[in-house]
Design a protein around this motif. Structure first.
Motif, PDB file in Angstrom:
ATOM      1  N   SER A 134     -25.359   7.131  27.358  1.00 61.15           N
ATOM      2  CA  SER A 134     -25.825   8.380  26.749  1.00 61.15           C
ATOM      3  C   SER A 134     -26.816   8.103  25.624  1.00 61.15           C
ATOM      4  CB  SER A 134     -24.631   9.176  26.213  1.00 61.15           C
ATOM      5  OG  SER A 134     -23.713   9.471  27.246  1.00 61.15           O
ATOM      6  N   VAL A 135     -26.615   6.981  24.930  1.00 51.05           N
ATOM      7  CA  VAL A 135     -27.521   6.598  23.857  1.00 51.05           C
ATOM      8  C   VAL A 135     -28.768   5.916  24.407  1.00 51.05           C
ATOM      9  CG1 VAL A 135     -27.717   5.227  21.741  1.00 51.05           C
ATOM     10  CG2 VAL A 135     -25.565   6.364  22.297  1.00 51.05           C
ATOM     11  N   LEU A 136     -28.595   5.153  25.472  1.00 51.14           N
ATOM     12  CA  LEU A 136     -29.696   4.318  25.963  1.00 51.14           C
ATOM     13  C   LEU A 136     -30.687   5.068  26.844  1.00 51.14           C
ATOM     14  CD1 LEU A 136     -27.705   1.090  26.939  1.00 51.14           C
ATOM     15  CD2 LEU A 136     -28.811   1.640  24.771  1.00 51.14           C
ATOM     16  N   MET A 149      -8.040   7.680  22.035  1.00 57.82           N
ATOM     17  CA  MET A 149      -8.689   6.376  22.085  1.00 57.82           C
ATOM     18  C   MET A 149      -9.964   6.431  22.927  1.00 57.82           C
ATOM     19  SD  MET A 149      -6.972   4.373  20.169  1.00 57.82           S
ATOM     20  CE  MET A 149      -7.483   2.734  20.631  1.00 57.82           C
ATOM     21  N   SER A 150      -9.953   7.247  23.972  1.00 60.81           N
ATOM     22  CA  SER A 150     -11.151   7.407  24.787  1.00 60.81           C
ATOM     23  C   SER A 150     -12.287   8.026  23.979  1.00 60.81           C
ATOM     24  CB  SER A 150     -10.834   8.277  26.004  1.00 60.81           C
ATOM     25  OG  SER A 150     -12.007   8.589  26.716  1.00 60.81           O
ATOM     26  N   THR A 151     -11.980   9.105  23.267  1.00 64.31           N
ATOM     27  CA  THR A 151     -13.023   9.746  22.462  1.00 64.31           C
ATOM     28  C   THR A 151     -13.443   8.852  21.292  1.00 64.31           C
ATOM     29  OG1 THR A 151     -11.242  10.924  21.317  1.00 64.31           O
ATOM     30  CG2 THR A 151     -12.363  12.088  23.069  1.00 64.31           C
ATOM     31  N   ALA A 152     -12.503   8.058  20.771  1.00 62.81           N
ATOM     32  CA  ALA A 152     -12.880   7.111  19.717  1.00 62.81           C
ATOM     33  C   ALA A 152     -13.829   6.045  20.264  1.00 62.81           C
ATOM     34  CB  ALA A 152     -11.629   6.460  19.133  1.00 62.81           C
ATOM     35  N   GLY A 153     -13.593   5.628  21.523  1.00 60.31           N
ATOM     36  CA  GLY A 153     -14.515   4.679  22.149  1.00 60.31           C
ATOM     37  C   GLY A 153     -15.898   5.270  22.339  1.00 60.31           C
ATOM     38  N   GLN A 154     -15.937   6.532  22.742  1.00 55.42           N
ATOM     39  CA  GLN A 154     -17.234   7.197  22.864  1.00 55.42           C
ATOM     40  C   GLN A 154     -17.938   7.291  21.505  1.00 55.42           C
ATOM     41  OE1 GLN A 154     -17.082  10.887  25.131  1.00 55.42           O
ATOM     42  NE2 GLN A 154     -15.139  10.259  26.035  1.00 55.42           N
ATOM     43  N   LEU A 155     -17.131   7.628  20.496  1.00 56.23           N
ATOM     44  CA  LEU A 155     -17.691   7.732  19.145  1.00 56.23           C
ATOM     45  C   LEU A 155     -18.277   6.405  18.687  1.00 56.23           C
ATOM     46  CD1 LEU A 155     -17.972   9.552  16.598  1.00 56.23           C
ATOM     47  CD2 LEU A 155     -15.743   8.705  15.883  1.00 56.23           C
ATOM     48  N   CYS A 156     -17.527   5.333  18.906  1.00 56.89           N
ATOM     49  CA  CYS A 156     -17.993   4.012  18.501  1.00 56.89           C
ATOM     50  C   CYS A 156     -19.242   3.607  19.287  1.00 56.89           C
ATOM     51  CB  CYS A 156     -16.872   2.997  18.728  1.00 56.89           C
ATOM     52  SG  CYS A 156     -17.252   1.321  18.204  1.00 56.89           S
ATOM     53  N   ALA A 157     -19.250   3.918  20.599  1.00 55.02           N
ATOM     54  CA  ALA A 157     -20.402   3.557  21.421  1.00 55.02           C
ATOM     55  C   ALA A 157     -21.661   4.260  20.946  1.00 55.02           C
ATOM     56  CB  ALA A 157     -20.124   3.896  22.883  1.00 55.02           C
ATOM     57  N   VAL A 209     -22.207   5.795  17.828  1.00 55.52           N
ATOM     58  CA  VAL A 209     -22.591   5.510  16.443  1.00 55.52           C
ATOM     59  C   VAL A 209     -23.145   4.095  16.318  1.00 55.52           C
ATOM     60  CG1 VAL A 209     -21.733   5.237  14.098  1.00 55.52           C
ATOM     61  CG2 VAL A 209     -20.989   7.184  15.477  1.00 55.52           C
ATOM     62  N   PHE A 210     -22.354   3.110  16.742  1.00 54.32           N
ATOM     63  CA  PHE A 210     -22.793   1.724  16.604  1.00 54.32           C
ATOM     64  C   PHE A 210     -23.888   1.382  17.616  1.00 54.32           C
ATOM     65  CE2 PHE A 210     -18.559   1.610  14.680  1.00 54.32           C
ATOM     66  CZ  PHE A 210     -18.855   0.991  13.479  1.00 54.32           C
ATOM     67  N   GLY A 211     -23.828   2.034  18.808  1.00 57.46           N
ATOM     68  CA  GLY A 211     -24.894   1.802  19.771  1.00 57.46           C
ATOM     69  C   GLY A 211     -26.233   2.293  19.260  1.00 57.46           C
ATOM     70  N   ALA A 212     -26.233   3.495  18.648  1.00 54.06           N
ATOM     71  CA  ALA A 212     -27.482   4.029  18.083  1.00 54.06           C
ATOM     72  C   ALA A 212     -27.954   3.171  16.907  1.00 54.06           C
ATOM     73  CB  ALA A 212     -27.273   5.474  17.642  1.00 54.06           C
ATOM     74  N   CYS A 224     -32.053  10.933  18.639  1.00 56.65           N
ATOM     75  CA  CYS A 224     -31.415  11.966  19.465  1.00 56.65           C
ATOM     76  C   CYS A 224     -30.286  11.384  20.316  1.00 56.65           C
ATOM     77  CB  CYS A 224     -32.459  12.618  20.366  1.00 56.65           C
ATOM     78  SG  CYS A 224     -33.655  13.634  19.465  1.00 56.65           S
ATOM     79  N   GLY A 225     -30.418  10.132  20.750  1.00 57.70           N
ATOM     80  CA  GLY A 225     -29.317   9.503  21.466  1.00 57.70           C
ATOM     81  C   GLY A 225     -28.078   9.382  20.601  1.00 57.70           C
ATOM     82  N   GLY A 226     -28.270   9.062  19.330  1.00 59.81           N
ATOM     83  CA  GLY A 226     -27.128   8.983  18.425  1.00 59.81           C
ATOM     84  C   GLY A 226     -26.535  10.331  18.093  1.00 59.81           C
ATOM     85  N   LEU A 227     -27.335  11.416  18.174  1.00 63.80           N
ATOM     86  CA  LEU A 227     -26.827  12.753  17.860  1.00 63.80           C
ATOM     87  C   LEU A 227     -25.796  13.239  18.874  1.00 63.80           C
ATOM     88  CD1 LEU A 227     -29.938  14.785  16.621  1.00 63.80           C
ATOM     89  CD2 LEU A 227     -27.926  14.091  15.300  1.00 63.80           C
ATOM     90  N   THR A 228     -25.748  12.633  20.035  1.00 64.51           N
ATOM     91  CA  THR A 228     -24.731  13.032  21.015  1.00 64.51           C
ATOM     92  C   THR A 228     -23.322  12.707  20.531  1.00 64.51           C
ATOM     93  OG1 THR A 228     -24.965  10.900  22.165  1.00 64.51           O
ATOM     94  CG2 THR A 228     -26.317  12.729  22.953  1.00 64.51           C
TER      95      THR A 228
END
Length: 583
Positions: free
Chosen positions: A164-166, A285-293, A295-298, A418-422
């Motif tokens: 989603s970020v990439l 934990m799933s939503t926390a993984g999405q959050l981490c992906a 935030v840190f991915g962006a 914008c990728g991080g805004l998701t």
């Protein structure tokens, strides 16, 4: 002279006897050793005659056996009798007593028309391995299964949700290569459509796989596959291959949720409260993984400027998730399975034709069982009602795959931002799950129905809000790019917050009606969601590409309509199931 010759002949006779005895003592063991080695290393164990048995030898201390042990309590003879010469037996016993001869076991097996030898394997006790296995078993019992599976889910979500970020950055890179005629929004929507089709195929197939090989093993294998698809993504440069690679990631990802629910069902069978708590933990934990992906991915994407590095990080985290599920989860399905029948003999022999027939019958029974389970689930009216009612929540809760490109057009901010805004949609999922904890505390069914009805209404209004934010008029009313981005983030968070509880919890409620085919029901339920989202996302890509400024507003208007209709169907379907969740 005669006496001298007579004495000489006596001495020569005695010398000859001594020489014969000496050479006999040397040659007989040598011949025995040579014959034993010939039997052991010869073709097929050394065929002696047309009906003679072939013999193989094994040593309990790992050394090569030098001579066969005569028939005793440790010798197994099948299909006839075997006789050994008594003198040979005595010489063998004398040789073993005079040397450090290894203890051996001999198995002589007579098959018609030929006789084969089977090596008797002696399993030595391994106290250290048993001690380590006991410690691992104790650790597994201490850990909460919901938390363990949640950690594996968290690590794998960092891998699969980073797309989603990439994707906005990848689309911008491809637009620079292919020219101005390349539609970034259409590219992202088409890739998302293909990814959903891969996930749908996985849901259809993986339910049977999960039932066949077990839930724990399925999670470990598929997370490993997800890791290697992420690695492939990091090296890909072809625009045509991004969709198939994302489809592979979704195919592997589709196994996680139903397999985890089956693991919970095996551990908490009959305990609805613990089952609901484990599902909630997994969802968080799933939503926390999405959050981490996100935030840190962006952040990593902005820092290093290379989307391939972020994809390679997903490869590492997915492998870590596979290791967690493989090591720390107890296989209840294996432990509850009946112990196989064992033969009393140390060596068990199967006739070749019987073994093939047994394996063929087992495969036929497995296929027949799977087909019967699919027919039973698909032939139920409740399944189709729940599937269509679940489709709206499924699509809008996973709409973050499109939001990045939508934010670029509606706010005018760079792709990496914008990728991080998701992440706003992920925060909405977490908020919805926290708010939904009070659902099971409501004492009456009417109160629970009111809770769900309110969620569906607010979700529909949030989708309409996103449609309004995409109009060209919105940029005139709110000139600030940051201000428009803030409004978009709030609307996205509200949308996913209102549908989060239905997305995660309703499949668990309906699962009780399909207790015999839990894995297949959950897989097919998500499969309908994936196959439904694929064509819809493909249509959204065509709408956005052709209608330019009004493409996104029309797309979210249609999504809000889908949310309203599917919510109405779900409200009529889920009510009979709610009383079973009380208490």
């Amino acid at each position: 002279m005669t006496a001298f010759h007579h004495r000489s002949s006596v001495i020569d006779g005695r010398s000859k006897k001594k020489m014969v005895l000496i050479w006999s003592a040397v040659l007989i063991p040598f011949l025995v050793v040579t014959s034993a080695e010939g039997l052991q290393h010869g073709s097929g164990g050394g065929r002696i005659g047309n009906n003679s048995p072939r013999v193989s030898f094994s040593s309990s201390n790992g050394e090569d056996a030098l001579t066969p042990k005569p028939p005793s309590s440790s010798t197994h003879i099948r299909g006839g009798s075997t006789r050994l010469d008594a003198s040979v037996v005595r010489r063998q016993d004398a040789y073993r007593s005079s040397s450090n001869f290894p203890v051996i076991k001999t198995t002589i097996i007579n098959h018609q028309p030929t006789v084969r030898a089977k090596q008797a394997v002696v399993n030595l006790p391994k106290p250290q391995v048993k001690k380590q296995a006991t410690a691992l078993q104790a650790l597994r019992q201490k850990l909460d299964i919901g938390l363990v599976m949640g950690v594996a889910y968290f690590l794998s979500d960092i891998c699969c949700r980073s797309s989603s970020v990439l994707m906005p950055t990848i689309a911008a890179e491809q637009a620079g290569i292919l020219g101005s005629s390349f539609s970034q929004a259409g590219f992202v929507a088409s890739a998302a459509s293909m990814a959903f089709l891969g996930g749908g195929a996985g849901k259809i197939l993986n339910g049977g796989v999960c039932k066949a090989i077990g839930a724990k093993r399925s999670v470990s294998i598929y997370l490993t596959g997800m890791a290697f698809f992420s690695l492939w993504l990091s090296f890909n440069k072809s625009a045509a291959m991004f969709g198939p690679i994302l489809a592979g990631v979704e195919f592997c990802m589709s196994m996680r949720w139903p397999a985890c629910l089956v693991v919970f069902e095996k551990h908490y069978r009959g305990d609805g409260a613990k089952m609901a708590a484990a599902i909630t933990t997994l969802s968080l934990m799933s939503t926390a993984g999405q959050l981490c992906a996100k935030v840190f991915g962006a952040g990593l994407l902005s820092a290093c400027g290379s989307w391939s590095r972020v994809a390679q990080l997903g490869f590492v985290t997915a492998l870590m998730g596979a290791a967690v599920s493989a090591v720390l989860v107890e296989d209840k399905e294996k432990s509850e399975a009946p112990a196989p029948r064992r033969n009393n003999d140390s060596t068990r022999t199967y006739n070749g034709s019987n073994s093939v027939s047994h394996q063929k019958l087992r495969k036929e029974n497995l296929v027949s069982s799977l087909l019967s389970s699919f027919k039973e689930v698909l032939g139920t009216k409740l399944f189709w009602l729940v599937s269509f009612g679940h489709l709206g929540a499924f699509m809008l809760a996973t709409s973050d795959r499109l939001l990045g490109s939508f934010y670029v057009q509606a706010s005018g901010l760079p792709e990496s931002v914008c990728g991080g805004l998701t992440v706003a949609s992920t925060l909405g999922l977490i908020h919805g799950l926290q708010r939904g904890r009070g659902f099971y505390k409501l004492p009456q069914t009417s109160q629970k129905m009111a809770f769900l009805r309110k969620n569906y209404i607010m979700g529909t209004l949030s989708a309409l809000g996103l449609a309004l934010c995409g109009l060209p008029l919105a940029s005139q009313l709110v000139p600030s790019k940051v201000g428009r981005a803030g409004i978009l983030a709030l609307a996205s968070a509200s949308l996913t917050s209102c549908l989060s509880f239905q997305f995660y919890q309703i499949p668990g409620m309906a699962m009780a009606k399909f207790s015999r085919n839990t894995a297949i029901f959950l897989a097919l339920l998500d499969g309908v969601g994936y196959f439904g989202c694929g064509p819809i996302y493909a249509g959204i890509g065509q709408i956005v590409s052709r209608m330019q400024s009004y493409g996104w507003p029309l797309a979210f208007t249609l999504l809000s309509l889908l949310c309203a209709v599917s919510g109405k169907v779900m409200m009529r379907t889920i009510e009979p199931l709610l009383p079973q969740t009380e208490g």
